[in-house]
Scaffold this active site. Structure first.
Site, PDB file in Angstrom:
ATOM      1  N   GLU A 146      -2.149   0.280  10.673  1.00 40.99           N
ATOM      2  CA  GLU A 146      -1.535   1.220  11.609  1.00 40.99           C
ATOM      3  C   GLU A 146      -0.960   0.526  12.848  1.00 40.99           C
ATOM      4  O   GLU A 146      -1.422   0.742  13.968  1.00 40.99           O
ATOM      5  CB  GLU A 146      -2.550   2.289  12.023  1.00 40.99           C
ATOM      6  CG  GLU A 146      -3.022   3.157  10.884  1.00 40.99           C
ATOM      7  CD  GLU A 146      -3.965   4.265  11.311  1.00 40.99           C
ATOM      8  OE1 GLU A 146      -4.065   5.259  10.585  1.00 40.99           O
ATOM      9  OE2 GLU A 146      -4.619   4.126  12.374  1.00 40.99           O
ATOM     10  N   GLU A 297      -4.520   6.840   3.760  1.00 36.72           N
ATOM     11  CA  GLU A 297      -5.651   7.456   4.455  1.00 36.72           C
ATOM     12  C   GLU A 297      -5.404   8.946   4.645  1.00 36.72           C
ATOM     13  O   GLU A 297      -4.339   9.350   5.107  1.00 36.72           O
ATOM     14  CB  GLU A 297      -5.852   6.850   5.850  1.00 36.72           C
ATOM     15  CG  GLU A 297      -6.311   5.426   5.907  1.00 36.72           C
ATOM     16  CD  GLU A 297      -6.580   4.980   7.345  1.00 36.72           C
ATOM     17  OE1 GLU A 297      -6.846   5.855   8.209  1.00 36.72           O
ATOM     18  OE2 GLU A 297      -6.508   3.769   7.612  1.00 36.72           O
TER      19      GLU A 297
END
EC number: 3.2.1.23
Length: 663
Positions: A146, A297
């Site tokens: 991320e 995710e």
């Protein structure tokens, strides 16, 4: 990575002893988890002291997983540099826009541009790739974790030097920069690139050009960091490479994924915000077009940290998410996380198993999602998503411009999702595409909220209209130059010149009691708006109240075989929603858009194409049940029964229908 749909979880074997590890792997296999992601936060386990590198533990885990029919995505651990790299070295740390130097103890605390950090990152990645890169159980790589999730642009001394070099490469001379940025305003004129500041603390706002360019500089450097990591991996491994991103983060996805092999993203959208989940699927399907995306995710139940938490999913929603992601072009649906962490800042986060090894609150929903995966897998593998006829352009550069100039708290992600949601509720099959995407095969094109449209895009979109497409530009589109300044030749620059209108003025309509009429509907007008003199174009929407009464806010210009439609303001409220739906319906019909279904709001149709014909995967997302009307006859591929007319679905239910070619 072909030949199956993946159902996976993020796994942290380095945090548990061997008995727990073995039991976790056995249980994963038992419930159908067939892929895991590992290693993204494990740098200190791999290299506890500088130069003492050992990744054998992770190689053994990958082998053990493969023995249990579970494949692995291996990560580079660069989001969490270890203490030996950061302790006593504030010059290596991220510095935020307030000038605060980050400390050790979280993640993304180091500056990813610092040369020593880059050197050590390359070294640890090389060791991982050499030892793990050819293991049979390895099917993919994830770079870092991320990018820019927790931090925005860094303003450390390393970045200052790189910033000046970036500016010099872009502008060549300081005089060109001064001219482009208009630095004569407030006496900001610079004599050399080294004088150009970073966007740190100031008494009031920075120059818009500086603020926007610094964000673009930061995005360029993150893409460079990703390319550098990918180059190291490819020297030792043929497994495809991705990065788990989000539209929330400050990265240029079009540039970032040029050097990667497949797209993946993280999403924690609630059932109440399922349109954001579907927006993501429609976008990421097109970031690496023709290649399935991964959801790397999502929560099996709820997201949480020490400071906040979200409501748990309703029973059944996880199944609907999984099926819709597969139907809209996904190959993997993965959870964060497998076993709840017993410590750290995310210990309250929902998981498949609790920290003490018992099924967590979302466990039964995970089992339900796995049953759904098995049920639809053969159909998904035999079909592919159908390209839409309607496209909405997503732009990370537009996100940057709105971050610099948010007016009164405008947020690009919110604006573009709300715009998208209207198409979704109308049952129009849609693609969300990038600025650089080809427009072949589309009939209707929307470019909302893009302050700056590059000349190459305008040329491409104009050619699209010339060949018969309808391009709807606006609102908040075309009013800025690439340097984030105002055009001086005409209000909307190159866009205005090809659309046949004259922009009289632009101003905020939100509090001026402005309203307009179009398509037989009168509605309030909102946002910073462009007011047009129609000239040789057709005035479709007229302002009837406010400072610009009697002028046009929607125009239509014939362009070759197609049209360019200018939407100068955003219709607001309930009446505005009706007006926008009428506008969309009108131009969709005129453009010949056929991919439109009669489906209830809260239910989505994902069209797919295979050797046997057109397949509709219909999923109820809102938990209220729904229905879709078939144009003719079909076959329910899950039950084998014929279906016709109105097909109903229960809460979070899904149907897979092969449409008959003979209506």
């Amino acid at each position: 990575m072909n030949g199956k749909l993946y159902h996976g979880a993020c796994f942290y074997p380095e945090l548990w002893d061997e008995d727990v590890l073995d039991e976790d792997i056995r249980m994963m296999e038992r419930i159908g988890i067939n892929v895991v992601r590992i290693g993204e936060f494990a740098w200190s386990r791999m290299e506890p002291e500088k130069g003492r590198i050992d990744v054998g533990f992770f190689a053994d885990v990958i082998r053990k997983l493969r023995d249990n029919k579970i494949e692995t995505v291996m990560c580079t651990p660069t989001a969490t540099p270890p203490i030996w790299l950061t302790h006593g070295h504030p010059e290596r740390m991220h510095v935020n826009e307030k000038g605060e130097t980050m400390g050790h103890g979280s993640r993304q605390h180091a500056c990813t541009n610092h040369p020593y950090f880059r050197e050590r990152a390359r070294l640890i990645i090389k060791h991982i790739a050499k030892e793990i890169g050819e293991l049979p159980g390895l099917i993919g790589w994830q770079l870092d974790n991320e990018f820019k999730c927790h931090v925005a642009e860094c303003i450390c001394e390393t970045c200052r030097t790189l910033w000046h070099k970036w500016l010099e490469d872009r502008y060549q001379t300081i005089d060109r920069l001064n001219e482009a940025w208009g630095t004569g305003v407030w006496s900001e004129t610079y004599q050399c690139f080294e004088q150009v500041p970073q966007p740190g603390p100031t008494p009031f706002l920075h120059n818009s050009s500086l603020r926007t360019m610094y964000q673009l500089f930061s995005m360029d450097k993150i893409s460079e960091f990703a390319r550098e990591q990918a180059e190291v991996i490819r020297a030792y491994s043929d497994a495809p490479i991705t990065h788990n991103s989000s539209v929330m983060f400050g990265v240029d996805h079009e540039d970032l994924f040029k050097s990667l092999d497949f797209a993946s993203f993280d999403t924690y959208a609630s059932q109440e915000n399922s349109q954001a989940f579907l927006f993501n699927c429609d976008l990421w399907r097109n970031i690496k077009k023709g290649r399935p995306f991964w959801i790397m995710e999502t929560s099996p139940s709820y997201s949480a940290s020490l400071e906040s938490y979200a409501a748990p999913h309703q029973n059944g929603y996880l199944k609907a998410e999984a099926v819709s992601s597969y139907a809209l072009g996904g190959a993997a649906f993965c959870y964060w996380l497998w076993r709840q962490q017993r410590a750290g800042s995310e210990q309250p986060h929902g998981s498949v198993l609790s920290a003490w090894g018992e099924p967590d609150v979302g466990y039964e929903n995970v089992l339900e999602a796995e049953r759904a995966r098995r049920e639809v897998e053969h159909i998904m593998l035999a079909t592919a998503p159908l390209q839409a006829e309607t496209a909405v352009v997503y732009s990370d550069r537009a996100k940057v411009f709105l971050k610099t100039e948010p007016h009164r708290g405008l947020h690009y992600r919110t604006l573009i999702t709300e715009f998208y949601d209207r198409l979704l509720k109308m049952g129009i099959h849609r693609d969300v595409i990038l600025e650089g995407s080809p427009l072949d095969g589309y009939k209707l094109l929307f470019t909302p909220f893009i302050h700056y449209l590059p000349p190459a895009f305008i040329k491409k979109a104009e050619a699209f209209a010339q060949s018969g497409g309808i391009w709807i530009a606006g609102p908040l589109t075309g009013g800025r130059t690439e340097h984030h300044t105002i055009h001086t030749d005409c209000g909307l620059g190159p866009l205005e010149k090809c659309s046949g209108v004259k922009t009289l003025f632009t101003f905020p309509m939100d509090e001026r009691n402005s309203s307009g009429t179009a398509f037989g509907v009168k509605a309030p007008l909102s946002l910073w708006s462009a007011v047009f003199e129609a000239g040789g174009t057709k005035a479709v929407g007229m302002i009837e109240k406010g400072p610009a009464s009697g002028k046009a806010f929607i125009t239509e210009h014939k362009c070759g075989k197609g049209k360019i439609v200018m939407l100068g303001s955003m219709p607001a409220g309930e009446a505005g929603d009706i007006m926008m739906k009428k506008l969309i319906s009108h131009y969709a019909e005129e453009a010949g858009v056929e991919q439109k279904t009669d489906v209830t709001p809260g239910t989505v149709v994902a069209p797919r194409k295979g050797a046997d014909g057109l397949v509709w995967v219909v999923i109820n997302m809102d938990g209220k049940g729904g229905a879709v009307t078939l144009d003719g006859n079909g076959t329910d591929l899950l039950s084998g029964r014929p279906v016709t007319g109105r097909v109903t679905l229960g809460p979070h239910d899904y149907r897979v229908i092969l449409l008959s070619e003979n209506k």
